[in-house]
Design a protein around this motif. Structure first.
Motif, PDB file in Angstrom:
ATOM      1  N   ILE A 199       4.418   0.743   1.630  1.00 25.05           N
ATOM      2  CA  ILE A 199       4.618  -0.069   2.826  1.00 25.05           C
ATOM      3  C   ILE A 199       4.416  -1.529   2.455  1.00 25.05           C
ATOM      4  O   ILE A 199       3.375  -1.909   1.913  1.00 25.05           O
ATOM      5  CB  ILE A 199       3.640   0.349   3.936  1.00 25.05           C
ATOM      6  N   VAL A 200       5.408  -2.341   2.735  1.00 26.82           N
ATOM      7  CA  VAL A 200       5.390  -3.764   2.398  1.00 26.82           C
ATOM      8  C   VAL A 200       4.686  -4.570   3.483  1.00 26.82           C
ATOM      9  O   VAL A 200       3.874  -5.452   3.191  1.00 26.82           O
ATOM     10  CB  VAL A 200       6.829  -4.276   2.189  1.00 26.82           C
ATOM     11  N   ASP A 201       5.000  -4.295   4.741  1.00 24.34           N
ATOM     12  CA  ASP A 201       4.486  -5.064   5.871  1.00 24.34           C
ATOM     13  C   ASP A 201       3.180  -4.448   6.368  1.00 24.34           C
ATOM     14  O   ASP A 201       3.163  -3.311   6.843  1.00 24.34           O
ATOM     15  CB  ASP A 201       5.527  -5.060   6.986  1.00 24.34           C
ATOM     16  N   PRO A 202       2.058  -5.174   6.283  1.00 28.66           N
ATOM     17  CA  PRO A 202       0.785  -4.602   6.743  1.00 28.66           C
ATOM     18  C   PRO A 202       0.822  -4.124   8.195  1.00 28.66           C
ATOM     19  O   PRO A 202       0.138  -3.155   8.541  1.00 28.66           O
ATOM     20  CB  PRO A 202      -0.199  -5.761   6.569  1.00 28.66           C
ATOM     21  N   ALA A 203       1.624  -4.769   9.038  1.00 31.48           N
ATOM     22  CA  ALA A 203       1.686  -4.381  10.444  1.00 31.48           C
ATOM     23  C   ALA A 203       2.331  -3.013  10.642  1.00 31.48           C
ATOM     24  O   ALA A 203       2.171  -2.393  11.698  1.00 31.48           O
ATOM     25  CB  ALA A 203       2.459  -5.435  11.241  1.00 31.48           C
ATOM     26  N   ALA A 204       3.043  -2.528   9.638  1.00 32.84           N
ATOM     27  CA  ALA A 204       3.750  -1.246   9.763  1.00 32.84           C
ATOM     28  C   ALA A 204       2.992  -0.088   9.130  1.00 32.84           C
ATOM     29  O   ALA A 204       3.468   1.053   9.149  1.00 32.84           O
ATOM     30  CB  ALA A 204       5.139  -1.365   9.125  1.00 32.84           C
ATOM     31  N   ARG A 205       1.818  -0.351   8.577  1.00 31.09           N
ATOM     32  CA  ARG A 205       1.107   0.688   7.823  1.00 31.09           C
ATOM     33  C   ARG A 205       0.817   1.923   8.668  1.00 31.09           C
ATOM     34  O   ARG A 205       1.072   3.053   8.257  1.00 31.09           O
ATOM     35  CB  ARG A 205      -0.202   0.133   7.258  1.00 31.09           C
ATOM     36  N   GLY A 206       0.245   1.699   9.854  1.00 33.74           N
ATOM     37  CA  GLY A 206      -0.143   2.830  10.681  1.00 33.74           C
ATOM     38  C   GLY A 206       1.021   3.742  11.016  1.00 33.74           C
ATOM     39  O   GLY A 206       0.907   4.966  10.933  1.00 33.74           O
ATOM     40  N   VAL A 224       0.855  -1.187   0.000  1.00 35.06           N
ATOM     41  CA  VAL A 224       0.000   0.000   0.000  1.00 35.06           C
ATOM     42  C   VAL A 224       0.892   1.239   0.000  1.00 35.06           C
ATOM     43  O   VAL A 224       2.017   1.214   0.503  1.00 35.06           O
ATOM     44  CB  VAL A 224      -0.946   0.046   1.220  1.00 35.06           C
ATOM     45  N   PRO A 225       0.403   2.351  -0.564  1.00 31.65           N
ATOM     46  CA  PRO A 225       1.207   3.572  -0.553  1.00 31.65           C
ATOM     47  C   PRO A 225       1.158   4.260   0.806  1.00 31.65           C
ATOM     48  O   PRO A 225       0.130   4.252   1.489  1.00 31.65           O
ATOM     49  CB  PRO A 225       0.540   4.438  -1.628  1.00 31.65           C
ATOM     50  N   ALA A 226       2.280   4.871   1.200  1.00 30.77           N
ATOM     51  CA  ALA A 226       2.296   5.681   2.417  1.00 30.77           C
ATOM     52  C   ALA A 226       1.792   7.083   2.137  1.00 30.77           C
ATOM     53  O   ALA A 226       1.336   7.781   3.046  1.00 30.77           O
ATOM     54  CB  ALA A 226       3.717   5.747   2.989  1.00 30.77           C
ATOM     55  N   HIS A 227       1.861   7.505   0.879  1.00 32.57           N
ATOM     56  CA  HIS A 227       1.392   8.823   0.442  1.00 32.57           C
ATOM     57  C   HIS A 227       1.194   8.732  -1.059  1.00 32.57           C
ATOM     58  O   HIS A 227       1.343   7.662  -1.654  1.00 32.57           O
ATOM     59  CB  HIS A 227       2.412   9.919   0.794  1.00 32.57           C
ATOM     60  N   ARG A 228       0.867   9.844  -1.703  1.00 29.13           N
ATOM     61  CA  ARG A 228       0.608   9.826  -3.142  1.00 29.13           C
ATOM     62  C   ARG A 228       1.395  10.915  -3.845  1.00 29.13           C
ATOM     63  O   ARG A 228       1.807  11.894  -3.231  1.00 29.13           O
ATOM     64  CB  ARG A 228      -0.886  10.009  -3.424  1.00 29.13           C
ATOM     65  N   LEU A 229       1.537  10.729  -5.140  1.00 30.63           N
ATOM     66  CA  LEU A 229       2.171  11.708  -6.008  1.00 30.63           C
ATOM     67  C   LEU A 229       1.305  11.829  -7.252  1.00 30.63           C
ATOM     68  O   LEU A 229       0.824  10.823  -7.777  1.00 30.63           O
ATOM     69  CB  LEU A 229       3.589  11.245  -6.380  1.00 30.63           C
ATOM     70  N   ASP A 230       1.096  13.052  -7.716  1.00 29.27           N
ATOM     71  CA  ASP A 230       0.265  13.267  -8.909  1.00 29.27           C
ATOM     72  C   ASP A 230       0.773  12.435 -10.085  1.00 29.27           C
ATOM     73  O   ASP A 230       1.974  12.208 -10.234  1.00 29.27           O
ATOM     74  CB  ASP A 230       0.285  14.740  -9.323  1.00 29.27           C
ATOM     75  N   ARG A 231      -0.144  12.042 -10.938  1.00 31.56           N
ATOM     76  CA  ARG A 231       0.198  11.269 -12.133  1.00 31.56           C
ATOM     77  C   ARG A 231       1.259  11.964 -12.980  1.00 31.56           C
ATOM     78  O   ARG A 231       2.170  11.314 -13.497  1.00 31.56           O
ATOM     79  CB  ARG A 231      -1.072  11.032 -12.969  1.00 31.56           C
ATOM     80  N   VAL A 232       1.171  13.282 -13.121  1.00 29.70           N
ATOM     81  CA  VAL A 232       2.085  13.996 -14.021  1.00 29.70           C
ATOM     82  C   VAL A 232       3.397  14.385 -13.357  1.00 29.70           C
ATOM     83  O   VAL A 232       4.295  14.915 -14.019  1.00 29.70           O
ATOM     84  CB  VAL A 232       1.394  15.252 -14.594  1.00 29.70           C
ATOM     85  N   THR A 233       3.530  14.148 -12.069  1.00 35.11           N
ATOM     86  CA  THR A 233       4.758  14.461 -11.345  1.00 35.11           C
ATOM     87  C   THR A 233       5.612  13.207 -11.236  1.00 35.11           C
ATOM     88  O   THR A 233       5.107  12.128 -10.938  1.00 35.11           O
ATOM     89  CB  THR A 233       4.437  14.996  -9.937  1.00 35.11           C
ATOM     90  N   ALA A 234       6.906  13.343 -11.462  1.00 31.84           N
ATOM     91  CA  ALA A 234       7.827  12.217 -11.346  1.00 31.84           C
ATOM     92  C   ALA A 234       8.528  12.267  -9.991  1.00 31.84           C
ATOM     93  O   ALA A 234       8.539  13.291  -9.317  1.00 31.84           O
ATOM     94  CB  ALA A 234       8.858  12.250 -12.476  1.00 31.84           C
ATOM     95  N   GLY A 235       9.122  11.121  -9.613  1.00 35.56           N
ATOM     96  CA  GLY A 235       9.965  11.123  -8.425  1.00 35.56           C
ATOM     97  C   GLY A 235       9.572  10.106  -7.374  1.00 35.56           C
ATOM     98  O   GLY A 235       8.922   9.100  -7.655  1.00 35.56           O
TER      99      GLY A 235
END
Length: 314
Positions: A152-159, A136-147
């Motif tokens: 997060i790989v481990d579900p237990a670490a999401r929060g 799951v993503p920790a945050h997002r970046l616009d489609r037109v923005t690169a970088g």
């Protein structure tokens, strides 16, 4: 905390099935009747086909075409996917461990499924290509923005990791290429109130209590262009693009500001010259300092003719 109900259908293309809860009140005779009314954009014949082939299920398994309506129940199914143009750019991997994945996203690739972008998104590609179904993503970046985008790989670490971004304790650095204005005093901090309404593509600034803050620094300038460092203290939609445009120096390749341009979704020319170039934070689980940097650069700064599509070919 109430645990999320496990879907009775497996992921498909890295995507969970859609879940529909059946209202407690209603006069539908069958589940099929409710779905036809609930999903007006889906052809009733398609709903019949899904019911006939076992594509709509509840916790007990496939639902029969004449199954009676169950108030308060729930059903799951996989939505039909839109036709998508392939985004022909690779995702760079900056860092991977048992908890985190940091990528270098190309321009024109959405971070998560939304609207007409489903399979051609970073999340779906990564879940499939890296065999990470719980990513799951920790945050997002616009489609037109690169970088840089952190997942997060481990579900237990999401929060722990998502909370960092919600609390704005992650230091983010961006670079942009835009016109150079010798009369503009930099560095400066831009503070304004930004509003983004649903179903409206563009955000806008209005009078009122500020909710967006960006520090803007000039790194270099030549031939009428500037290379800028942008340091957002907040994360409003289109914040960096609006603040640069408000200073009279819109970012090169911006199809929203100052004017909305109707650019085909599969037109990959003249990408927005905005790059998420660094993420820095203290790891909430280990206490270690972390800093990740992009390997990408902004084409218009080093090759303006190539970015413009005016470079001569031999």
């Amino acid at each position: 905390m109430r645990r999320r109900q496990q879907p009775p259908l497996p992921k498909r293309h890295g995507l969970d099935p859609a879940r529909l809860r059946l209202p407690e009140d209603g006069e539908w005779t069958t589940i099929r009747d409710h779905l036809v009314e609930r999903l007006p954009r889906v052809d009733p014949a398609r709903i019949d086909e899904l019911l006939r082939t076992g594509g709509i299920v509840d916790l007990d398994g496939p639902i029969a075409p004449d199954a009676p309506y169950v108030p308060g129940g729930a059903v799951w199914f996989h939505r039909d996917l839109p036709d998508e143009a392939e985004v022909p750019f690779e995702i760079g991997i900056v860092h991977r461990d048992e908890r985190l994945l940091v990528i270098d996203k190309p321009h024109f690739l959405s971070t998560i499924p939304r609207g007409q972008h489903i399979l051609q998104t970073a999340l779906v590609r990564l879940r499939r290509d890296l065999d990470l179904p719980d990513l799951v993503p920790a945050h997002r970046l616009d489609r037109v923005t690169a970088g840089l985008v952190m997942f997060i790989v481990d579900p237990a670490a999401r929060g722990a990791y998502q909370t960092m971004f919600h609390r704005r304790v992650v230091h983010k650095e961006y670079e942009a290429v835009a016109p150079f204005d010798p009369a503009l005093e930099l560095p400066r901090t831009v503070v304004s109130r930004i509003v983004k309404e649903r179903q409206i593509l563009k955000a806008y600034e209005e009078p009122g209590e500020p909710n967006a803050e960006t520090r803007i620094e000039l790194l270099d300038q030549r031939d009428g262009l500037g290379r800028y460092r942008l340091l957002p203290a907040t994360g409003r939609t289109h914040q960096l693009r609006l603040h640069m445009n408000g200073l009279g120096i819109p970012i090169l390749g911006d199809d929203f500001y100052p004017e909305l341009t109707d650019k085909p979704v599969d037109d990959y020319t003249r990408p927005l010259q905005l790059l998420a170039c660094a993420l820095e934070f203290t790891d909430p689980l280990t206490g270690d300092p972390r800093r990740f940097e992009t390997a990408r650069t902004l084409q218009a700064w080093d090759d303006l003719a190539g970015w413009n599509g005016t470079a001569e070919t031999g």
